[in-house]
Scaffold this motif. Structure first.
Motif, PDB file in Angstrom:
ATOM      1  N   LEU A   1      36.663  75.524  92.223  1.00 30.01           N
ATOM      2  CA  LEU A   1      37.452  74.327  91.929  1.00 30.01           C
ATOM      3  C   LEU A   1      38.397  74.584  90.755  1.00 30.01           C
ATOM      4  CD1 LEU A   1      37.984  71.367  92.617  1.00 30.01           C
ATOM      5  CD2 LEU A   1      36.171  70.752  90.999  1.00 30.01           C
ATOM      6  N   PHE A   2      37.899  75.284  89.748  1.00 31.24           N
ATOM      7  CA  PHE A   2      38.720  75.636  88.588  1.00 31.24           C
ATOM      8  C   PHE A   2      39.926  76.469  89.022  1.00 31.24           C
ATOM      9  CE2 PHE A   2      39.738  78.149  84.783  1.00 31.24           C
ATOM     10  CZ  PHE A   2      39.679  77.193  83.772  1.00 31.24           C
ATOM     11  N   LYS A   3      39.688  77.437  89.916  1.00 27.72           N
ATOM     12  CA  LYS A   3      40.751  78.337  90.371  1.00 27.72           C
ATOM     13  C   LYS A   3      41.810  77.617  91.210  1.00 27.72           C
ATOM     14  CE  LYS A   3      39.290  82.329  92.048  1.00 27.72           C
ATOM     15  NZ  LYS A   3      38.361  83.284  92.728  1.00 27.72           N
ATOM     16  N   LYS A   4      41.446  76.482  91.805  1.00 23.75           N
ATOM     17  CA  LYS A   4      42.423  75.710  92.573  1.00 23.75           C
ATOM     18  C   LYS A   4      43.462  75.046  91.665  1.00 23.75           C
ATOM     19  CE  LYS A   4      39.567  74.609  96.598  1.00 23.75           C
ATOM     20  NZ  LYS A   4      38.893  73.521  97.358  1.00 23.75           N
ATOM     21  N   HIS A   5      43.099  74.835  90.408  1.00 24.14           N
ATOM     22  CA  HIS A   5      43.984  74.108  89.493  1.00 24.14           C
ATOM     23  C   HIS A   5      44.639  75.008  88.449  1.00 24.14           C
ATOM     24  CE1 HIS A   5      41.455  70.865  91.137  1.00 24.14           C
ATOM     25  NE2 HIS A   5      42.517  70.103  90.933  1.00 24.14           N
ATOM     26  N   PHE A   6      43.965  76.110  88.085  1.00 22.38           N
ATOM     27  CA  PHE A   6      44.474  76.972  87.020  1.00 22.38           C
ATOM     28  C   PHE A   6      44.353  78.440  87.428  1.00 22.38           C
ATOM     29  CE2 PHE A   6      42.755  73.127  85.014  1.00 22.38           C
ATOM     30  CZ  PHE A   6      43.890  72.666  84.379  1.00 22.38           C
ATOM     31  N   HIS A   7      45.240  79.247  86.875  1.00 19.54           N
ATOM     32  CA  HIS A   7      45.127  80.690  87.070  1.00 19.54           C
ATOM     33  C   HIS A   7      43.952  81.203  86.242  1.00 19.54           C
ATOM     34  CE1 HIS A   7      46.058  84.893  87.438  1.00 19.54           C
ATOM     35  NE2 HIS A   7      46.155  85.005  86.121  1.00 19.54           N
ATOM     36  N   LEU A   8      42.930  81.702  86.918  1.00 20.26           N
ATOM     37  CA  LEU A   8      41.730  82.189  86.221  1.00 20.26           C
ATOM     38  C   LEU A   8      42.037  83.525  85.562  1.00 20.26           C
ATOM     39  CD1 LEU A   8      38.723  81.709  85.591  1.00 20.26           C
ATOM     40  CD2 LEU A   8      38.183  83.006  87.666  1.00 20.26           C
ATOM     41  N   LYS A   9      42.146  83.488  84.249  1.00 19.89           N
ATOM     42  CA  LYS A   9      42.477  84.688  83.470  1.00 19.89           C
ATOM     43  C   LYS A   9      41.234  85.542  83.229  1.00 19.89           C
ATOM     44  CE  LYS A   9      44.826  85.886  79.109  1.00 19.89           C
ATOM     45  NZ  LYS A   9      43.701  86.398  78.305  1.00 19.89           N
ATOM     46  N   ASP A  10      40.098  84.875  83.041  1.00 26.47           N
ATOM     47  CA  ASP A  10      38.862  85.606  82.764  1.00 26.47           C
ATOM     48  C   ASP A  10      37.677  84.671  82.993  1.00 26.47           C
ATOM     49  OD1 ASP A  10      37.232  87.702  82.117  1.00 26.47           O
ATOM     50  OD2 ASP A  10      37.985  87.961  80.083  1.00 26.47           O
ATOM     51  N   ALA A  11      36.533  85.254  83.272  1.00 17.97           N
ATOM     52  CA  ALA A  11      35.272  84.511  83.362  1.00 17.97           C
ATOM     53  C   ALA A  11      34.232  85.330  82.617  1.00 17.97           C
ATOM     54  CB  ALA A  11      34.870  84.293  84.810  1.00 17.97           C
TER      55      ALA A  11
ATOM     56  N   ASP B   1      22.397  80.682  78.926  1.00 18.80           N
ATOM     57  CA  ASP B   1      23.079  81.363  80.029  1.00 18.80           C
ATOM     58  C   ASP B   1      24.320  80.533  80.364  1.00 18.80           C
ATOM     59  OD1 ASP B   1      23.814  82.847  82.227  1.00 18.80           O
ATOM     60  OD2 ASP B   1      22.242  82.042  83.547  1.00 18.80           O
ATOM     61  N   LEU B   2      25.478  81.049  79.977  1.00 16.75           N
ATOM     62  CA  LEU B   2      26.723  80.296  80.130  1.00 16.75           C
ATOM     63  C   LEU B   2      27.809  81.178  80.748  1.00 16.75           C
ATOM     64  CD1 LEU B   2      26.770  78.703  76.547  1.00 16.75           C
ATOM     65  CD2 LEU B   2      26.111  77.544  78.672  1.00 16.75           C
ATOM     66  N   LYS B   3      28.810  80.537  81.300  1.00 18.50           N
ATOM     67  CA  LYS B   3      30.005  81.251  81.740  1.00 18.50           C
ATOM     68  C   LYS B   3      31.212  80.552  81.131  1.00 18.50           C
ATOM     69  CE  LYS B   3      30.175  83.482  85.543  1.00 18.50           C
ATOM     70  NZ  LYS B   3      30.221  83.899  86.982  1.00 18.50           N
ATOM     71  N   ILE B   4      32.075  81.337  80.484  1.00 18.93           N
ATOM     72  CA  ILE B   4      33.277  80.811  79.864  1.00 18.93           C
ATOM     73  C   ILE B   4      34.460  81.083  80.795  1.00 18.93           C
ATOM     74  CG2 ILE B   4      34.765  80.840  77.808  1.00 18.93           C
ATOM     75  CD1 ILE B   4      32.392  82.096  76.271  1.00 18.93           C
ATOM     76  N   LEU B   5      34.988  80.038  81.405  1.00 17.38           N
ATOM     77  CA  LEU B   5      36.138  80.168  82.299  1.00 17.38           C
ATOM     78  C   LEU B   5      37.410  79.972  81.485  1.00 17.38           C
ATOM     79  CD1 LEU B   5      34.888  77.960  85.280  1.00 17.38           C
ATOM     80  CD2 LEU B   5      34.493  80.406  84.887  1.00 17.38           C
ATOM     81  N   ILE B   6      38.317  80.918  81.582  1.00 22.83           N
ATOM     82  CA  ILE B   6      39.584  80.849  80.826  1.00 22.83           C
ATOM     83  C   ILE B   6      40.719  80.782  81.827  1.00 22.83           C
ATOM     84  CG2 ILE B   6      41.049  82.007  79.145  1.00 22.83           C
ATOM     85  CD1 ILE B   6      38.441  83.487  78.219  1.00 22.83           C
TER      86      ILE B   6
END
Length: 290
Positions: free
Chosen positions: A225-235, A281-286
């Protein structure tokens, strides 16, 4: 100088970043005590320095005791230090030595500790933090404890932030509104969203439910869902285990929505369990606004 006057001065400096949640017209600071739009919708600064920009009554599940426990965990332990360091590093890499302050907007800031910790790590670059939450209890606590950011009670779905005014959005373990995020971000602006991984607080879930799958997030859906709205630079994955004192464990339990429906006797039993270690346990979506 009173907190209200100081806050009015900071808001006045960045007044173009805000808009009326009723009619979406620009604000002015009036008499160093209120925000007023051209249609005379008026919102007063509280004595603590925050502004309540809600247009209707709201009820939050998050209460004062939860925010007090969260504030203690954030400021008195190093449980989330690695998270704050990684987010701050991302902001520093993005900033590229700006001459004017970057506006950092924490969407769903709670009692403000995540935002303050991240700002503390970025002292060498000019930043102005803005924290918004629908919970008045959280914002009152933020305004009492941290004087540099601008604190707002507000609804993310009807955001009081002007179009293309924010450089970085933080969204840490909190619901998103991507339509609003895209509206308020500058072109090429940054969204940093933190989501829980499958082992986040797994010891607590096991102690509460005997089932580590209960309450577990589905990261794959969130990332897509994040990738549908923003260019995923890093995870960026972030997984580690930290030791907790009994007091820190009690605060962790009290701050977690997982424990909302516990009775007092259930809580007492839980406090007697050996949960001296906890997994983060986390994931940082940029993402970039492109």
């Amino acid at each position: 100088m009173s907190y209200k006057l100081k806050s009015a001065g900071v808001i006045h400096k960045f007044i173009k970043a805000f808009r009326c949640p009723h009619c979406e017209s620009p604000f002015d600071v009036v008499g160093s005590k209120s925000l007023m739009c051209r249609n005379n919708h008026t919102f007063d600064l509280a004595k603590q320095g925050y502004v309540n920009l809600m247009t209707r009554p709201s009820k939050s599940h998050y209460h004062k005791e939860l925010f007090e426990a969260r504030q203690k965990i954030m400021m008195e332990s190093d449980l989330y230090t690695l998270l704050h360091e990684n987010v701050a590093k991302t902001i520093k890499e993005y900033s590229d030595h700006p001459r004017t302050p970057l506006l950092i907007f924490d969407a769903g800031c709670g009692e403000g500790s995540h935002l303050q910790k991240i700002l503390d790590q970025c002292r060498q670059i000019p930043l102005q933090g803005i924290g918004l939450d629908i919970s008045k209890d959280g914002i009152v606590m933020a305004a009492k404890n941290y004087k540099e950011p601008i604190w707002l009670v507000g609804d993310l779905a009807k955001s009081p932030i002007a179009d293309q005014s924010i450089h970085v959005i933080l969204n840490i373990l909190s619901p998103s509104n991507y339509k609003e995020f895209k509206r308020i971000l500058v072109p090429n602006g940054l969204v940093i969203k933190v989501v829980p991984g499958p082992n986040y607080l797994i010891e607590l879930r096991e102690a509460l439910f005997g089932d580590t799958k209960k309450g577990m997030a589905k990261n794959e859906e969130t990332v897509e869902l994040f990738k549908k709205h923003f260019h995923l630079k890093d995870a960026i994955p972030l997984c580690y285990t930290k030791g907790l004192t009994p007091i820190e464990f009690k605060n962790l339990v009290q701050m977690s929505p997982l424990s909302w429906n516990l009775t007092k006797s259930d809580m007492d039993v839980l406090m007697e369990r050996d949960c001296s270690k906890i997994t983060i346990d986390l994931k940082i979506l940029i993402g970039r606004n492109q």
